[in-house]
Write a protein that holds these residues in place. Structure first.
Motif, PDB file in Angstrom:
ATOM      1  N   GLN A 207       0.799   1.311 -13.706  1.00  0.00           N
ATOM      2  CA  GLN A 207       1.026   0.186 -12.791  1.00  0.00           C
ATOM      3  C   GLN A 207      -0.189  -0.723 -12.666  1.00  0.00           C
ATOM      4  O   GLN A 207      -0.089  -1.805 -12.103  1.00  0.00           O
TER       5      GLN A 207
ATOM      6  N   GLN B  24      10.116   9.297 -14.019  1.00  0.00           N
ATOM      7  CA  GLN B  24       9.173   8.434 -13.309  1.00  0.00           C
ATOM      8  C   GLN B  24       7.843   9.138 -13.041  1.00  0.00           C
ATOM      9  O   GLN B  24       6.804   8.484 -12.956  1.00  0.00           O
TER      10      GLN B  24
ATOM     11  N   THR C  41      -0.039   9.135 -14.345  1.00  0.00           N
ATOM     12  CA  THR C  41       1.195   8.342 -14.277  1.00  0.00           C
ATOM     13  C   THR C  41       0.952   6.965 -13.665  1.00  0.00           C
ATOM     14  O   THR C  41       1.563   5.976 -14.078  1.00  0.00           O
ATOM     15  N   TYR C  42       0.074   6.920 -12.680  1.00  0.00           N
ATOM     16  CA  TYR C  42      -0.136   5.678 -11.935  1.00  0.00           C
ATOM     17  C   TYR C  42      -0.964   4.650 -12.692  1.00  0.00           C
ATOM     18  O   TYR C  42      -1.047   3.492 -12.275  1.00  0.00           O
TER      19      TYR C  42
ATOM     20  N   ASP D 107       2.220   1.920  -3.479  1.00  0.00           N
ATOM     21  CA  ASP D 107       1.298   2.340  -4.536  1.00  0.00           C
ATOM     22  C   ASP D 107       1.718   3.690  -5.112  1.00  0.00           C
ATOM     23  O   ASP D 107       1.712   3.901  -6.312  1.00  0.00           O
TER      24      ASP D 107
ATOM     25  N   LYS E  92       7.803  -2.793  -7.220  1.00  0.00           N
ATOM     26  CA  LYS E  92       8.296  -1.612  -6.518  1.00  0.00           C
ATOM     27  C   LYS E  92       8.011  -1.694  -5.021  1.00  0.00           C
ATOM     28  O   LYS E  92       8.722  -1.092  -4.224  1.00  0.00           O
TER      29      LYS E  92
ATOM     30  N   PHE F 296      -4.648   5.841  -2.929  1.00  0.00           N
ATOM     31  CA  PHE F 296      -5.154   4.665  -3.636  1.00  0.00           C
ATOM     32  C   PHE F 296      -6.202   4.028  -2.735  1.00  0.00           C
ATOM     33  O   PHE F 296      -5.878   3.473  -1.693  1.00  0.00           O
TER      34      PHE F 296
ATOM     35  N   ARG G  35       0.833  -1.206   0.000  1.00  0.00           N
ATOM     36  CA  ARG G  35       0.000   0.000   0.000  1.00  0.00           C
ATOM     37  C   ARG G  35       0.866   1.253   0.000  1.00  0.00           C
ATOM     38  O   ARG G  35       0.581   2.231  -0.675  1.00  0.00           O
TER      39      ARG G  35
ATOM     40  N   LEU H  52       7.201   6.346  -6.889  1.00  0.00           N
ATOM     41  CA  LEU H  52       7.433   6.482  -8.322  1.00  0.00           C
ATOM     42  C   LEU H  52       8.559   5.572  -8.817  1.00  0.00           C
ATOM     43  O   LEU H  52       8.848   5.533 -10.003  1.00  0.00           O
ATOM     44  N   SER H  53       9.230   4.883  -7.893  1.00  0.00           N
ATOM     45  CA  SER H  53      10.382   4.055  -8.266  1.00  0.00           C
ATOM     46  C   SER H  53      11.487   4.889  -8.908  1.00  0.00           C
ATOM     47  O   SER H  53      12.167   4.421  -9.810  1.00  0.00           O
ATOM     48  N   CYS H  54      11.652   6.124  -8.463  1.00  0.00           N
ATOM     49  CA  CYS H  54      12.798   6.903  -8.939  1.00  0.00           C
ATOM     50  C   CYS H  54      13.939   6.684  -7.950  1.00  0.00           C
ATOM     51  O   CYS H  54      13.800   5.951  -6.981  1.00  0.00           O
TER      52      CYS H  54
END
Lengths: 363, 287
Positions: B62, B187, B58-59, A256, A313, B36, A253, A259-261
C-alpha cells in the motif's frame, strides 16, 4: 398456489392472529412454562419430519446453522454460531432463473424456493438482524425471494444467559434475552450447564410460534425468567451526527491496517449487499445468479469505463461504518448493527467496531 | 528490546529517513495489531512480544506507487518506510524484492531475532518448523542470540499424502466447503498482490460470483499454484481465515514438491529466481 396460501400451509392449522409485541405467557402471575431438554429434542424431531429443521451444528471446530436430520445433530450448548443465519434468507448464492433453448423454443425456469422451515436456536441478535433486513427487503418494492423465505420460516429463539466476549447488543438497544423478533422464545433455566435438571422456559411470541408448539410437553412452575448478565453500554452516535466526521483523518489511519478483505461483511448478520450476473450454463443456456458482494472489495464500486468513485480502502472502510450507523438508519429506520461482535472476533487485524464507536464519539 | 525498537523508529522518523514505521501495537481485548507510526512521539506505541504474529510485509504494497500505465513509463519512487520483520517475514520480503514489487532502498528493515510466536497463547507449529531464527535481510537486527532452530519435516503433509486420492478429495472438500470466499487469506498474503485477482475478474468470468463449492475449490487450488515456489510459509493466510481452513497444508505440500524437484526454498535470498518463474536452456520440456 399463492404466496399467502403457501405461507398458511407452512404455519399449519390453528393459525391465529399475530401477537407479536404483546406480553406473553404467564409473566404476569409469576409462573413459567418449562419443557425439559429431552422433550424439546423430541418435539424438534417431530417438527423435522414435516419441516426443514435448521439448527446450530458443530462443524469441525465451528458452530454453524445447518439443516439437521434430527435433534441428535444439534449443538445445544453453544454461545453464538460462528456465522449468522442470514444465509437462509439472503443466500450467499441463488439462481434467480435460467433460460434453456430446445426444439420447442426458449424455456425459462425459476428454481422453487425451500418449503416450510423451522430455525431453532436463533440468538436475539441474529433475530433482530432479520428485523433489520426486513426494513429494506420488505419495503416496497418487496424482494419476493426474501419475503417468501421469511414467511416460510418459523423462528425459535434461544435467549443468551450472558453476553459473549465480543457482544455489545445492549448498546444497540437489545437485551440478551430479547424475545421481540422471534416466534417462540426458549430460555435455559436451572441446572446450569449440566444435563440433569436442565430445561427451557417457553414463551409464545407470535401465532406462528404457537402453531408449531404442537404437543410439546410443558409444565407450569412458579418462578421468573432468569436475568441475563449484561455489561456497560457503548454510546452510539445519532445517525445525523455522523456527517460531521466524514472527512476526518481518523478513517485513513484506521484503514492503514485494514486488509480490504470481505470477512467483516460476510460474517455480519446485517450486511446485505449482493451482485447479480448472468452466466452460461453447460447446455448453452443462461442463468441469472445473485450472490453476496461486499463494499470492502476493491472492485465493488467500479463502474463502466473503469472509474471507481470509492477507490481507497479508507473510503471503503469508512463506508462500512457509515452504512451501518448513518445511511441505513436514515434510509430504512434501524441501525444496521445488532452488536453480535462477529466482526470483532474474526477481523484478522483487530478492527474493532466498539473501539471505533468510542473513538468517533470523541473526535 | 521494546525500548530499542521505539528508539530506532523515533530516530528514523525524526531524521526523515522514513515517513512511516510499520510495527506492532497493543490492540483491544488483549490482542496485538499492526501499527503505523507517522510521528516520532507516537513511537512509544510500538511493542514486541510473542503475540506479534502478523506478517507486516503485506502492508508494503500500500506504500508503493502504481506503475505508470504508459509503455516505457516509470514508477514514481514512493517515500521510504520502516518495517519490523521476523525471520519468517524476511523471507516474504526477499520474495517481493526479487519480484521487484518493493525497492530495497525504499525500506528500512529492522529485523528481530525470534524464538517463535504464539496465537492465543499457543506456540505455532510453523515456528517449530522454522529453520531461521535471524532475519535473512535487514538493515539493523535486534534481539538476543537465538538458542534453538526448528526443522521442517513435512510430517503433516506426508500424513495427508498417505491417504488415497478419494480420501484426500473428501478431506479437502470438507475443508473448502466451509470457505465463505471472504478472501482474508489472499489479502493477508504478502505474495498475493495482483491488481485484479483471477477470482474477481469479471471479464472474462473465470470463476464468477457464486459462492459454491466449485468456486471455493478453484480459488484455493489456483492460489496455491500461484504461490508455488513463492510461499515462504508465514501462515498469514491460515491465521486470517475465519473458518479455520488448514491452508498452510496445501501451500506446504507444493513447497515440498518445489524443494524436492528444484532444491529451492522461497525467500532465502532476493537474487535466485523461483524455479517456476525462470527457464534454463538445458531444461527438458515434455510439451
Amino acid at each position: 398456489m399463492s404466496a399467502e396460501n403457501r405461507a398458511q400451509e407452512t404455519r399449519g392449522q390453528g393459525d391465529k392472529e399475530t401477537r407479536r409485541g404483546t406480553p406473553t405467557m404467564s409473566e404476569a402471575n409469576g409462573t413459567m412454562n418449562i419443557a425439559t431438554r429431552d422433550d424439546v429434542a423430541a418435539w424438534l424431531d417431530g417438527l423435522s419430519r414435516d419441516l426443514t429443521l435448521i439448527a446450530p451444528k458443530a462443524v469441525e471446530d465451528r458452530v454453524l446453522y445447518r439443516p439437521v436430520a434430527g435433534s441428535a445433530e444439534i449443538a445445544f450448548d453453544f454461545g453464538k454460531a460462528d456465522l449468522p443465519a442470514k444465509e437462509y434468507f439472503l443466500p450467499s448464492t441463488h439462481v434467480l432463473f435460467s433460460v434453456e433453448k430446445d426444439k420447442e423454443g426458449l424455456r425459462v425456469e425459476e428454481p422453487s424456493l425451500e418449503e416450510g422451515r423451522v430455525l431453532f436456536g436463533l440468538r436475539p441478535c441474529d433475530a433482530r438482524a432479520l428485523r433489520v433486513l426486513d426494513a429494506l427487503f420488505l419495503k416496497e418494492p418487496v424482494d419476493p425471494y426474501y419475503a417468501e423465505r421469511r414467511e416460510r420460516t418459523t423462528l425459535i429463539g434461544l435467549a443468551c444467559r450472558e453476553m459473549g466476549e465480543e457482544c455489545f447488543c445492549t448498546s444497540l438497544g437489545l437485551a440478551p434475552d430479547d424475545a421481540s423478533d422471534v416466534d417462540l422464545m426458549l430460555t435455559e433455566v436451572g441446572g446450569g450447564r449440566q444435563e440433569e435438571g436442565k430445561g427451557y422456559a417457553v414463551q409464545v411470541v407470535t401465532a406462528k410460534g404457537e402453531a408449531i408448539l404442537g404437543n410439546l410437553r410443558l409444565r407450569e412452575i412458579a418462578g421468573a425468567l432468569p436475568e441475563p448478565a449484561v455489561r456497560e453500554k457503548t454510546p452510539v452516535l445519532e445517525a445525523e451526527a455522523w456527517s460531521r466526521y466524514f472527512d476526518h483523518a481518523f478513517w485513513a489511519r484506521l484503514a492503514d491496517r485494514c486488509l480490504s478483505c470481505r470477512l467483516c461483511t460476510y460474517v455480519c448478520p446485517t450486511c446485505r449487499c449482493f451482485d447479480v450476473r448472468d452466466y452460461e450454463t453447460p447446455n448453452r443456456g443462461v442463468e441469472r445468479l445473485q450472490a453476496w458482494d461486499s463494499c470492502m472489495a476493491e472492485n465493488y464500486r467500479r463502474i463502466a469505463g473503469g472509474h471507481d468513485p470509492r477507490p481507497t480502502k479508507a473510503q471503503r472502510l469508512r463506508n462500512r461504518f457509515y452504512c451501518k450507523f448513518c445511511y441505513y438508519p436514515q434510509d430504512f429506520g434501524p441501525i444496521a448493527c445488532v452488536g453480535c461482535g462477529r466482526c470483532i472476533a474474526r477481523c484478522p487485524v483487530n478492527v474493532d467496531v466498539v473501539e471505533v464507536l468510542q473513538n468517533v464519539a470523541t473526535l | 528490546m521494546i525500548d530499542k525498537i521505539r528508539a530506532k523508529a523515533r530516530e528514523l522518523l525524526e531524521s526523515g529517513q522514513v515517513h512511516c514505521f510499520i510495527g506492532y501495537e497493543e490492540g483491544t481485548r488483549g490482542k496485538v495489531r499492526p501499527a503505523f507510526i507517522y510521528e516520532p512521539q507516537d513511537a512509544d506505541r510500538l511493542i514486541w512480544d510473542e503475540r506479534c504474529t502478523y506478517n507486516l510485509v503485506t502492508y508494503l504494497h500500500q506504500f508503493q506507487s502504481a506503475p505508470n500505465p504508459r509503455p516505457g513509463g516509470v514508477r514514481e519512487t514512493p517515500p521510504p518506510v520502516g518495517i519490523l520483520v521476523k525471520p519468517c517475514d524476511s523471507r516474504s520480503l526477499n520474495v517481493l524484492f526479487h519480484e521487484e514489487q518493493v525497492e530495497r532502498e525504499g525500506v528500512y528493515v529492522v529485523g528481530l531475532t525470534c524464538q517463535g510466536v504464539k496465537v492465543n497463547g499457543q506456540p505455532q507449529a510453523r515456528c517449530q518448523r522454522c529453520a531461521e531464527r535471524v532475519p535473512l535481510v535487514y538493515d539493523l537486527v535486534l534481539g538476543g542470540v537465538p538458542k534453538t532452530v526448528g526443522r521442517e519435516d513435512y510430517a503433516d503433509v506426508v500424513k495427508l499424502e498417505g491417504l488415497s486420492p478419494g480420501e484426500r478429495l473428501a478431506f479437502w472438500t470438507k475443508e473448502f466447503d466451509r470457505c465463505i470466499r471472504c478472501y482474508a487469506c489472499r489479502q493477508a498474503c504478502p505474495a498475493c498482490y495482483c491488481f485484479e485477482c483471477v477470482a474477481e475478474q469479471l471479464d472474462p468470468p473465470w470463476m464468477g460470483i457464486a459462492i459454491d463449492l466449485p468456486q471455493k475449490q478453484f480459488f484455493h487450488v489456483m492460489r496455491a499454484y500461484h504461490l508455488a515456489g513463492r510461499c515462504s510459509g508465514c501462515n498469514a493466510c491460515e491465521e486470517a481465515c475465519p473458518m479455520g481452513i488448514p491452508l498452510s497444508l496445501l501451500n506446504r505440500k507444493i513447497a515440498r514438491e518445489v524443494e524436492a524437484l528444484f532444491g529451492y526454498k522461497a525467500g532465502q535470498d532476493a537474487q535466485t529466481p523461483p524455479p517456476l518463474a525462470t527457464f534454463k536452456k538445458e531444461e527438458e520440456l515434455s510439451l
